[in-house]
Write a protein that holds these residues in place. Structure first.
Motif, short mmCIF file in Angstrom:
data_model
loop_
_atom_site.label_atom_id
_atom_site.label_comp_id
_atom_site.label_asym_id
_atom_site.label_seq_id
_atom_site.Cartn_x
_atom_site.Cartn_y
_atom_site.Cartn_z
N MET A 28 0.83 -1.20 0.00
CA MET A 28 0.00 0.00 0.00
C MET A 28 0.86 1.25 0.00
O MET A 28 0.56 2.23 -0.70
CB MET A 28 -0.93 0.02 1.22
CG MET A 28 -1.89 1.22 1.22
SD MET A 28 -2.92 1.32 2.69
CE MET A 28 -4.00 -0.08 2.43
N VAL A 32 0.89 4.33 -2.67
CA VAL A 32 0.73 5.74 -2.29
C VAL A 32 1.84 6.58 -2.89
O VAL A 32 1.60 7.67 -3.44
CB VAL A 32 0.70 5.88 -0.76
CG1 VAL A 32 0.82 7.36 -0.35
CG2 VAL A 32 -0.58 5.29 -0.19
N TYR A 36 0.25 8.93 -5.73
CA TYR A 36 -0.10 10.23 -5.15
C TYR A 36 1.11 11.12 -4.88
O TYR A 36 1.09 12.31 -5.22
CB TYR A 36 -0.90 10.03 -3.86
CG TYR A 36 -2.15 9.22 -4.08
CD1 TYR A 36 -3.27 9.79 -4.70
CD2 TYR A 36 -2.22 7.88 -3.71
CE1 TYR A 36 -4.42 9.05 -4.92
CE2 TYR A 36 -3.36 7.13 -3.94
CZ TYR A 36 -4.46 7.72 -4.54
OH TYR A 36 -5.59 6.98 -4.78
N LEU A 78 0.30 14.41 0.19
CA LEU A 78 -0.73 13.37 0.08
C LEU A 78 -2.12 13.97 0.20
O LEU A 78 -3.03 13.64 -0.58
CB LEU A 78 -0.52 12.31 1.16
CG LEU A 78 -1.61 11.22 1.23
CD1 LEU A 78 -1.63 10.40 -0.05
CD2 LEU A 78 -1.41 10.33 2.44
N CYS A 82 -4.90 13.67 -2.70
CA CYS A 82 -6.16 12.97 -2.44
C CYS A 82 -7.35 13.89 -2.73
O CYS A 82 -8.38 13.45 -3.24
CB CYS A 82 -6.21 12.48 -1.00
SG CYS A 82 -5.14 11.06 -0.67
N ASN A 91 -10.41 5.36 2.41
CA ASN A 91 -9.10 5.13 1.78
C ASN A 91 -8.10 6.21 2.19
O ASN A 91 -6.93 5.92 2.43
CB ASN A 91 -9.24 5.11 0.27
CG ASN A 91 -9.84 3.80 -0.23
OD1 ASN A 91 -9.72 2.77 0.42
ND2 ASN A 91 -10.52 3.85 -1.37
N ARG A 92 -8.58 7.44 2.27
CA ARG A 92 -7.68 8.53 2.65
C ARG A 92 -7.11 8.30 4.05
O ARG A 92 -5.94 8.56 4.31
CB ARG A 92 -8.45 9.86 2.59
CG ARG A 92 -7.55 11.07 2.57
CD ARG A 92 -8.35 12.35 2.47
NE ARG A 92 -9.15 12.45 1.26
CZ ARG A 92 -9.66 13.58 0.81
NH1 ARG A 92 -9.45 14.70 1.47
NH2 ARG A 92 -10.38 13.60 -0.29
N PHE A 95 -4.40 5.67 3.82
CA PHE A 95 -3.18 6.21 3.19
C PHE A 95 -2.40 7.08 4.17
O PHE A 95 -1.18 7.01 4.24
CB PHE A 95 -3.55 7.03 1.94
CG PHE A 95 -4.17 6.22 0.84
CD1 PHE A 95 -4.08 4.83 0.83
CD2 PHE A 95 -4.85 6.84 -0.20
CE1 PHE A 95 -4.64 4.08 -0.19
CE2 PHE A 95 -5.42 6.11 -1.22
CZ PHE A 95 -5.32 4.72 -1.22
#
Length: 602
Positions: A28, A32, A36, A78, A82, A91-92, A95
């Motif tokens: 993950m 990220v 992002y 990030l 986002c 999800n945010r 992350f």
């Protein structure tokens, strides 16, 4: 291991990968960084939902060029990425968590200084600390009324938690055909025969479902046998002459005998029903005021059950029906008890001085105008740009309280049911006529109005159609209340997501229309955050009435306030006025002192 003075984001990630314990977390984090962080730093971004091998390679080559000094900026990068890509809340959150662990590990390994470089702040914006210091967070009370929380027991009870929202708590629950038919007829009776508002009927159905659920879960009545007549049993009370023949001859004594016997049986059944209802209301809630809510549902239900008997020669008035008479009696007993029982939570524990509401409103307004915030972890502090969604949520909180306190506060339903273009309109209301803003000669003079039809509020049958003008208050910085309304309508209300309704207010995250519970929670949370006091919408009404009485409002002003709040002066004085005893006694004390002093002065 990479030399620290030559470390890059990619090399630090490679080192971190050798010590991270979870394969899923590592995967993950890489996602990220590639999707992002790379695009946030100005690098190449994957085009599809899944990055190709070539896109991953390009992102890694870019990250290999980014120095370790960028590490502290990653959380801020990030957030911005986002926001731009519209990443959902769940999800945010994941992350943020995975990136936070990576950044803190990099700091602990001294890949970068834990104190971030100072950033320039806009002259018109300043960073603020939105959270309390670590260890000093507020603990929200889970129960304000001191009652033991019951397990859900209502028939067809549904989950409220987001993950299960709308699903039956008891999957085996169902409404049998006979009960469904009764409920449909009852709804039609209340809406069309009694001209009740849909909200009133909805509240009654909630209480009926609770009562029926109690029969099933605590009295063992099968779902297939649930009926409205379990709550209010029916007894035939009307007999025709055709039913009074004996041996082919009309027997009036037989007719009177049948009527007398039926009435006595109805009285006996009413007494038994009241025992059962009393048992239920003792289970339902300890306070007489809460118990009254059940009685006020049972009375119209009894009128429905005996609708063909009420108004006949034998039973011209509804109170002639034994069960209705007994319900009225029980209701009167509860009202008397209510006078002798203190509130579950005293008014002073859930209210603040009315002037404080304006201070809270101003704090909310300023917060809705702030675009930067300081965020703090255990090891470092950094400044971040607040997301647009976060700012619009603050704007909605500001408007929610503003609507309630910038004019005499209405009941909650006025606000959560406020519908754009129907009950919330812009234009000019004068001499009983309303002109929409688009038909005015000078639309700059248009004002916002709350327009309620009789079915839109609790006492609408008494007070009829109602218009209330929302004031365009000018704040200290020169901004106007209407400007915030326009900002909400044009940008905030449907920011990145369409509403499936036309109500002015919406849920903060799911964008659904609000109900009484969600509106109450919103107002309570606003005051908890700012004052540590759980002020409810109803208490706001009491606070306002108390304020105008304390400040010597004239009778004309009190009359106007009562009309604006849709209740009588008697209700205003008895129910809503919470003046302290000394304040109420002050006029007579001053009078006595003035008379006595006059005597001794002479």
């Amino acid at each position: 291991m990479t030399t620290k003075d030559k470390a890059t984001i990619l090399s630090i990630y490679n080192d971190y990968s050798t010590v991270v314990t979870s394969i899923n977390n590592n995967s993950m984090l890489k996602s990220v960084l590639v999707r992002y962080i790379t695009s946030g730093l100005g690098g190449p971004s994957p085009k599809g939902q899944r990055a190709t091998a070539n896109e991953i390679k390009n992102a890694e080559e870019f990250l290999q060029k980014m120095p370790s000094t960028c590490i502290l900026d990653l959380p801020n990068i990030l957030e911005k990425a986002c926001e731009e890509k519209g990443v959902d809340k769940s999800n945010r959150k994941a992350f943020r968590s995975i990136l936070k662990s990576f950044v803190e590990w990099a700091i602990s390994q001294e890949y970068c200084d834990q104190h971030p470089p100072k950033t320039k702040k806009s002259k018109t914006e300043r960073a603020i600390q939105f959270r309390r210091p670590i260890g000093q967070a507020k603990v929200k009370p889970t129960n304000y009324h001191g009652q033991t929380q019951k397990e859900p027991y209502a028939l067809m009870a549904r989950h409220c938690k987001k993950s299960l929202q709308g699903q039956l708590i008891y999957p085996e629950d169902y409404i049998n055909e006979e009960l469904e038919k009764e409920l449909k007829e009852y709804k039609d009776f209340r809406l069309n025969h009694n001209n009740c508002s849909p909200k009133t009927v909805s509240d009654e159905f909630e209480k009926i479902y609770q009562f029926l659920g109690w029969f099933h879960r605590y009295k063992g009545i099968p779902l297939s046998d649930l009926r409205l007549q379990l709550i209010i049993p029916f007894r035939k009370l009307i007999f025709s002459i055709s039913e009074s023949f004996k041996d082919g001859q009309l027997d009036l004594n037989l007719l009177h005998s049948k009527k007398s016997e039926a009435l006595q049986l109805a009285i006996n059944e009413a007494n038994e029903s009241i025992k059962l209802i009393s048992e239920y209301i003792n289970f339902y809630a300890p306070h007489p005021n809460s118990k009254m809510k059940v009685i006020t549902t049972c009375v119209p239900l009894a009128k429905f059950i005996f609708r063909n008997e009420i108004g006949t020669d034998d039973y011209p008035d509804k109170s002639d029906i034994p069960i209705i008479r007994r319900l009225y009696s029980l209701g009167n007993q509860l009202r008397e008890k209510k006078k002798k029982v203190l509130p579950a939570v005293p008014h002073y524990n859930k209210s603040v001085p009315w002037e404080v509401t304006f201070e809270v409103l101003e704090k909310l307004r300023k917060k809705a105008n702030i675009h930067f915030a300081s965020s703090k972890t255990k090891k470092y502090i950094y400044e971040r740009k607040r997301s647009t969604h976060e700012i619009f949520n603050d704007l909605q909180r500001f408007l929610s309280l503003g609507f309630m306190i910038l004019m005499p506060p209405n009941r909650s339903r006025t606000y959560y049911d406020l519908e754009i273009g129907r009950s919330f309109v812009k234009g000019n209301y004068e001499k009983g006529l309303f002109t929409p803003s688009n038909k005015m000669k000078d639309s700059q003079k248009a004002a916002w109005y709350i327009h309620l039809e009789p079915t839109d509020y609790k006492t609408g049958v008494i007070y009829g159609e109602w218009w209330g003008k929302l004031p365009n208050i000018k704040f200290g910085d020169g901004s106007l209340f209407y400007e915030y309304i326009d900002l909400w309508l044009t940008q905030g209300r449907e920011y990145k997501q369409k509403c499936n309704h036309n109500f002015f207010f919406r849920g903060s995250y799911n964008y659904k229309n609000l109900d009484e519970g969600s509106w109450s929670i919103r107002i309570i949370n606003i005051f908890l955050a700012q004052t540590d006091i759980p002020v409810t919408p109803k208490e706001l009404r009491k606070m306002y009435v108390t304020y105008i009485y304390d400040n010597g409002a004239t009778d004309a002003e009190k009359d106007a306030a009562a009309y604006a709040m849709h209740h009588s002066r008697q209700m205003q004085s008895v129910i809503y006025n919470e003046q302290e005893k000394m304040n109420k006694l002050a006029p007579i004390y001053e009078f006595n002192e003035r008379i006595i002093q006059k005597f001794f002065n002479n």
